[in-house]
Write a protein that holds these residues in place. Structure first.
Motif, PDB file in Angstrom:
ATOM      1  N   PHE A  39      28.754  39.312  41.032  1.00  0.00           N
ATOM      2  CA  PHE A  39      29.852  39.907  40.286  1.00  0.00           C
ATOM      3  C   PHE A  39      29.235  40.391  38.970  1.00  0.00           C
ATOM      4  O   PHE A  39      28.389  39.697  38.385  1.00  0.00           O
ATOM      5  CB  PHE A  39      30.891  38.819  40.003  1.00  0.00           C
ATOM      6  N   HIS A  41      30.398  41.832  35.220  1.00  0.00           N
ATOM      7  CA  HIS A  41      31.401  42.252  34.245  1.00  0.00           C
ATOM      8  C   HIS A  41      30.682  42.987  33.129  1.00  0.00           C
ATOM      9  O   HIS A  41      29.947  42.392  32.349  1.00  0.00           O
ATOM     10  CB  HIS A  41      32.156  41.043  33.685  1.00  0.00           C
ATOM     11  N   PRO A  60      37.263  34.420  27.314  1.00  0.00           N
ATOM     12  CA  PRO A  60      36.121  35.165  27.825  1.00  0.00           C
ATOM     13  C   PRO A  60      35.893  36.482  27.076  1.00  0.00           C
ATOM     14  O   PRO A  60      36.838  37.063  26.530  1.00  0.00           O
ATOM     15  CB  PRO A  60      36.480  35.418  29.291  1.00  0.00           C
ATOM     16  N   GLU A  62      35.370  39.559  27.875  1.00  0.00           N
ATOM     17  CA  GLU A  62      36.068  40.792  28.276  1.00  0.00           C
ATOM     18  C   GLU A  62      37.522  40.804  27.817  1.00  0.00           C
ATOM     19  O   GLU A  62      38.197  41.825  27.926  1.00  0.00           O
ATOM     20  CB  GLU A  62      35.959  40.986  29.800  1.00  0.00           C
ATOM     21  N   TRP A  63      37.976  39.667  27.280  1.00  0.00           N
ATOM     22  CA  TRP A  63      39.359  39.568  26.802  1.00  0.00           C
ATOM     23  C   TRP A  63      39.483  39.833  25.305  1.00  0.00           C
ATOM     24  O   TRP A  63      40.544  39.659  24.720  1.00  0.00           O
ATOM     25  CB  TRP A  63      39.912  38.176  27.139  1.00  0.00           C
ATOM     26  N   LYS A  67      42.676  39.217  22.854  1.00  0.00           N
ATOM     27  CA  LYS A  67      42.667  37.987  22.059  1.00  0.00           C
ATOM     28  C   LYS A  67      42.663  38.284  20.568  1.00  0.00           C
ATOM     29  O   LYS A  67      43.255  37.551  19.792  1.00  0.00           O
ATOM     30  CB  LYS A  67      41.445  37.147  22.432  1.00  0.00           C
ATOM     31  N   HIS A 110      38.056  47.371  33.771  1.00  0.00           N
ATOM     32  CA  HIS A 110      38.674  46.066  33.506  1.00  0.00           C
ATOM     33  C   HIS A 110      39.990  46.285  32.769  1.00  0.00           C
ATOM     34  O   HIS A 110      40.438  47.423  32.605  1.00  0.00           O
ATOM     35  CB  HIS A 110      37.702  45.151  32.731  1.00  0.00           C
ATOM     36  N   HIS A 111      40.587  45.189  32.295  1.00  0.00           N
ATOM     37  CA  HIS A 111      41.902  45.295  31.643  1.00  0.00           C
ATOM     38  C   HIS A 111      41.876  46.217  30.417  1.00  0.00           C
ATOM     39  O   HIS A 111      42.908  46.748  30.025  1.00  0.00           O
ATOM     40  CB  HIS A 111      42.414  43.924  31.196  1.00  0.00           C
ATOM     41  N   TYR A 154      35.238  46.362  41.217  1.00  0.00           N
ATOM     42  CA  TYR A 154      36.417  45.667  40.681  1.00  0.00           C
ATOM     43  C   TYR A 154      37.286  46.716  40.017  1.00  0.00           C
ATOM     44  O   TYR A 154      36.768  47.599  39.329  1.00  0.00           O
ATOM     45  CB  TYR A 154      35.920  44.643  39.656  1.00  0.00           C
ATOM     46  N   ASP A 209      42.609  42.826  40.683  1.00  0.00           N
ATOM     47  CA  ASP A 209      42.762  41.588  39.911  1.00  0.00           C
ATOM     48  C   ASP A 209      44.135  41.520  39.264  1.00  0.00           C
ATOM     49  O   ASP A 209      44.764  42.544  39.004  1.00  0.00           O
ATOM     50  CB  ASP A 209      41.662  41.525  38.839  1.00  0.00           C
ATOM     51  N   THR A 210      44.554  40.310  38.995  1.00  0.00           N
ATOM     52  CA  THR A 210      45.800  39.996  38.280  1.00  0.00           C
ATOM     53  C   THR A 210      46.968  40.939  38.655  1.00  0.00           C
ATOM     54  O   THR A 210      47.389  41.754  37.840  1.00  0.00           O
ATOM     55  CB  THR A 210      45.581  40.039  36.739  1.00  0.00           C
ATOM     56  N   ASP A 251      40.304  31.899  39.399  1.00  0.00           N
ATOM     57  CA  ASP A 251      38.962  32.081  38.850  1.00  0.00           C
ATOM     58  C   ASP A 251      38.297  30.716  38.662  1.00  0.00           C
ATOM     59  O   ASP A 251      38.909  29.801  38.120  1.00  0.00           O
ATOM     60  CB  ASP A 251      39.047  32.779  37.491  1.00  0.00           C
ATOM     61  N   TRP A 273      33.130  35.907  31.493  1.00  0.00           N
ATOM     62  CA  TRP A 273      32.737  36.899  32.515  1.00  0.00           C
ATOM     63  C   TRP A 273      31.936  37.996  31.830  1.00  0.00           C
ATOM     64  O   TRP A 273      30.814  38.277  32.194  1.00  0.00           O
ATOM     65  CB  TRP A 273      33.983  37.464  33.206  1.00  0.00           C
ATOM     66  N   ARG A 505      41.580  23.215  29.965  1.00  0.00           N
ATOM     67  CA  ARG A 505      42.920  22.823  29.510  1.00  0.00           C
ATOM     68  C   ARG A 505      43.084  21.310  29.616  1.00  0.00           C
ATOM     69  O   ARG A 505      44.151  20.807  29.971  1.00  0.00           O
ATOM     70  CB  ARG A 505      43.986  23.501  30.373  1.00  0.00           C
TER      71      ARG A 505
HETATM   72  O1  H79 Z   1      37.802  39.482  35.208  1.00  0.00           O
HETATM   73  C1  H79 Z   1      37.893  38.113  34.978  1.00  0.00           C
HETATM   74  C2  H79 Z   1      39.028  37.779  34.062  1.00  0.00           C
HETATM   75  O2  H79 Z   1      39.025  38.560  32.887  1.00  0.00           O
HETATM   76  C3  H79 Z   1      40.195  38.102  34.934  1.00  0.00           C
HETATM   77  N1  H79 Z   1      39.777  37.663  36.241  1.00  0.00           N
HETATM   78  C4  H79 Z   1      38.356  37.390  36.197  1.00  0.00           C
HETATM   79  C5  H79 Z   1      37.683  37.768  37.483  1.00  0.00           C
HETATM   80  C6  H79 Z   1      41.451  37.511  34.488  1.00  0.00           C
HETATM   81  N2  H79 Z   1      42.393  38.215  33.919  1.00  0.00           N
HETATM   82  N3  H79 Z   1      43.402  37.445  33.679  1.00  0.00           N
HETATM   83  N4  H79 Z   1      43.109  36.262  34.082  1.00  0.00           N
HETATM   84  C7  H79 Z   1      41.904  36.231  34.606  1.00  0.00           C
HETATM   85  C8  H79 Z   1      44.027  35.163  33.948  1.00  0.00           C
HETATM   86  C9  H79 Z   1      44.453  35.046  32.543  1.00  0.00           C
HETATM   87  C10 H79 Z   1      44.106  33.956  31.810  1.00  0.00           C
HETATM   88  C11 H79 Z   1      44.549  33.768  30.453  1.00  0.00           C
HETATM   89 FE1  H79 Z   1      43.344  33.649  28.938  1.00  0.00          FE
HETATM   90  C12 H79 Z   1      44.707  32.503  29.890  1.00  0.00           C
HETATM   91  C13 H79 Z   1      44.907  34.740  29.512  1.00  0.00           C
HETATM   92  C14 H79 Z   1      45.178  34.067  28.293  1.00  0.00           C
HETATM   93  C15 H79 Z   1      45.059  32.678  28.527  1.00  0.00           C
HETATM   94  C16 H79 Z   1      41.534  33.263  29.675  1.00  0.00           C
HETATM   95  C17 H79 Z   1      41.733  32.555  28.512  1.00  0.00           C
HETATM   96  C18 H79 Z   1      41.689  34.640  29.359  1.00  0.00           C
HETATM   97  C19 H79 Z   1      41.961  34.702  27.996  1.00  0.00           C
HETATM   98  C20 H79 Z   1      41.980  33.428  27.491  1.00  0.00           C
END
Ligand code: H79
Length: 601
Positions: A39, A41, A60, A62-63, A67, A110-111, A154, A209-210, A251, A273, A505
């Motif tokens: 995989f 990212h 992560p 990529e978020w 965030k 990605h997102h 992806y 995804d999602t 995940d 990721w 968590r």
């Molecule tokens: O691409 C990877 C993640 O970014 C994606 N799936 C994998 C393969 C993914 N997107 N959303 N999620 C997984 C679930 C969301 C989790 C969350 Fe959080 C919990 C969003 C906010 C709290 C994890 C922790 C992501 C940001 C903080």
């Protein structure tokens, strides 16, 4: 293969050379054989590497846009800085190959909404918007083809933080009533998926995804488009509405029970990721190989992630671990690729089993003391045993069957010392197909393993056993689990309740007062969070073992064990998450009881 059943209206079945019934033209065949994929990212987020305005942002890499609530107009400007001059598609693919991976899944979008490929339908893409101007997917697809690795991508179909009509971006586009998801589908999502399926040759699979609250019609549109453009391209389950070709877990979640072999689990090497500078929580190569074996023994694929940095380099700790996995697979690959799940429906304290045709592979997480190994309940005859690392050295096998109690036992005299640093594998050639007693029984070391998937669950509606092998929504003292198992010899057993906890968590879990009954014997104690010894560089979902006491099992034969929660911890905001029960024989019961009494006195 000779077809044995022909229903021209539906599907044709045949027996393959191993005697298994298979669907002809089963397009998942390559993927089920593959067992191990890469995989990747990679996106604009790699520039930040998890840091924003001098702060490390939790979650992560990529978020980061979500965030840190970075406005889309500001995040967009990263594109002008994206210049990964060290990117070398062949080097990435070679790494995948060296690691023993058979397919490669890269984030096309990605997102964050940024297309990492040449997307004529939308300018927010790597070719149009960066000084670099290359299409890395084109180069990767070509390198994959040359190396015999399936190229896959992806695509985040539901969340798109750059498009006002898609979901996820509540800081720029807070008004949900103004969203028109169909408009986003027509304008961006469908055209881009079309581009991905027409610009790069054959695509192995699309990893959506999602799915969130995506409507069935939208998932269906994506499925139809994919089928029309590339009929053999697989679609993962996260397309939504059960419209994918295979299933997966959350995940980083590994299956605890055998699956139907159309399963995949995606896992990170650290906790991110996308590239994240401050996340050095690298799992060891041994942990990663253990996870790969765990997946294979349950019939699942292992999709392991790397997060290249913004210069186009896969970080060294990532690459080093992949190469170690590859070295292990060079010797033991036969025990992973194209294998089926273990014929035993439970795990062993010493390791895991995979199988192919008439051969079993024993993967030793712990080497048996003095090399003396026993396996109980295998009814097939063993013809020979050999170590994968030293196939020419014969290994003595002795097999017995006690007719009176219908007991089968195999003794194998392995080398006294563990013959390899990481997970040695022993292959057993059987006469005919593997035939294992499905009823749990005592195995080497005195362990009787009772996983949740073999239990009968008595519970109110809404509580169920998930495909990963844990109980979902156990949040009261109402549910009960019942197991049936076999005991060869009466004795005293320690009762261990095994529970799962999500390491990220951990604070949400509680410690519960539980009760286990076997016949008229009862053990009571506390199980759950208090017993977690969290390994930070280990699995995300980790197992705690709570020793809750002793039961005396007085007779040979079948018994029932029951697990229930007497008092549910009110502080728990997650769930009670048992994965199983383990009974462990007390070796020298008399002196054990004496010492217990002395301890109490
Ligand atoms: O691409 C990877 C993640 O970014 C994606 N799936 C994998 C393969 C993914 N997107 N959303 N999620 C997984 C679930 C969301 C989790 C969350 Fe959080 C919990 C969003 C906010 C709290 C994890 C922790 C992501 C940001 C903080």
């Amino acid at each position: 293969m000779k077809p044995v059943c022909c229903n021209p209206l539906i599907i044709r079945y045949a027996r393959n050379k191993e005697g298994n019934m298979v669907k002809l033209n089963d397009k998942t065949a390559w993927w089920r054989k593959a067992r191990f994929g890469m995989f990747i990212h990679w996106g604009l987020y790699a520039i930040h590497g998890g840091r924003w305005k001098g702060r490390t942002i939790p979650g992560p890499g990529e978020w980061i846009m979500a965030k840190a609530r970075i406005p889309a107009t500001e995040y967009e400007q990263l594109a002008a800085r994206f210049n990964p001059v060290k990117f070398d598609a062949r080097a990435w693919v070679k790494l995948a190959k060296d690691a023993g991976m058979k397919y490669l899944v890269i984030t096309a979008k990605h997102h964050d909404g940024f297309a990492m490929f040449n997307s004529p339908s939308n300018n927010y893409n790597i070719v149009a918007a960066t000084p670099w101007g290359h299409d890395p997917l084109r180069e990767l697809a070509r390198a994959c083809r040359a190396a015999g690795i399936r190229f896959c991508f992806y695509y985040s179909q539901f969340n798109d933080w750059h498009d006002p009509d898609a979901h996820g971006n509540t800081w720029d586009f807070p008004d949900g009533t103004r969203k028109n998801f169909s408009r986003y589908m027509r304008r961006k999502c469908l055209p881009q998926v079309r581009e991905l399926l027409t610009q790069y040759g054959p695509v192995g699979l699309i990893w959506f995804d999602t799915p969130g609250s995506i409507k069935r019609g939208h998932s269906l549109e994506l499925r139809r488009l994919t089928r029309r453009l590339q009929p053999d391209c697989l679609i993962n389950g996260r397309l939504g509405h059960d419209l994918g070709d295979y299933d997966g877990l959350a995940d980083n979640q590994l299956p605890a029970v055998p699956t139907d072999s159309r399963f995949e689990t995606a896992v990170t090497i650290n906790d991110s990721w996308g590239f994240k500078k401050d996340d050095r929580n690298w799992k060891s190569a041994e942990t990663l190989i253990t996870q790969l074996v765990e997946c294979a023994s349950k019939g699942a694929n292992y999709l392991l992630n790397v997060g290249p940095d913004s210069t186009g380099v896969i970080p060294r700790p990532n690459a080093a671990r992949l190469r170690k996995i590859g070295r292990w697979l060079k010797i033991n690959g036969e025990a992973i690729y194209d294998t089926q799940p273990s014929p035993f429906p439970y795990d062993f304290a010493w390791g895991r089993i995979t199988r192919r045709a008439n051969r079993l592979y024993l993967h030793f997480f712990k080497w048996p003391a003095g090399g003396e190994f026993t396996l109980h309940g295998l009814r097939s005859r063993v013809r020979r045993a050999r170590l994968m690392a030293k196939p020419s050295t014969p290994i003595p096998v002795c097999q017995q069957h006690d007719r009176k109690h219908d007991e089968h036992v195999v003794h194998i005299s392995l080398p006294r010392r563990k013959p390899a640093r990481i997970i040695p594998v022993v292959a057993l050639d059987l006469e005919g197909r593997p035939d294992a007693d499905p009823l749990p029984q005592e195995q080497m070391g005195g362990h009787v393993m009772l996983p949740v998937n073999l239990a009968v669950l008595r519970a109110p509606k809404g509580v169920s056993i998930g495909p990963e092998g844990t109980v979902r929504n156990w949040r009261t003292s109402a549910p009960q689990l019942h197991w049936t198992f076999n005991i060869r010899k009466p004795g005293l057993f320690r009762v261990v309740v095994e529970t799962w906890l999500d390491r990220l968590r951990a604070e949400r879990y509680g410690t519960h007062q539980v009760k286990v009954t076997v016949g008229r014997e009862t053990a009571r104690g506390r199980a759950g969070r208090a017993d977690f010894k969290i390994r930070h560089a280990g699995n995300r979902y980790q197992t705690a073992q709570s020793d809750i006491g002793l039961v005396n099992i007085a007779s040979t034969g079948a018994h029932t064990a029951t697990l229930l929660v007497e008092k549910y911890d009110p502080k728990d905001t997650a769930r009670f998450d048992p994965v199983g029960l383990r009974l462990v024989r007390v070796k020298n019961a008399k002196s054990f009881i004496k010492s217990m009494k002395a301890g109490i006195g």
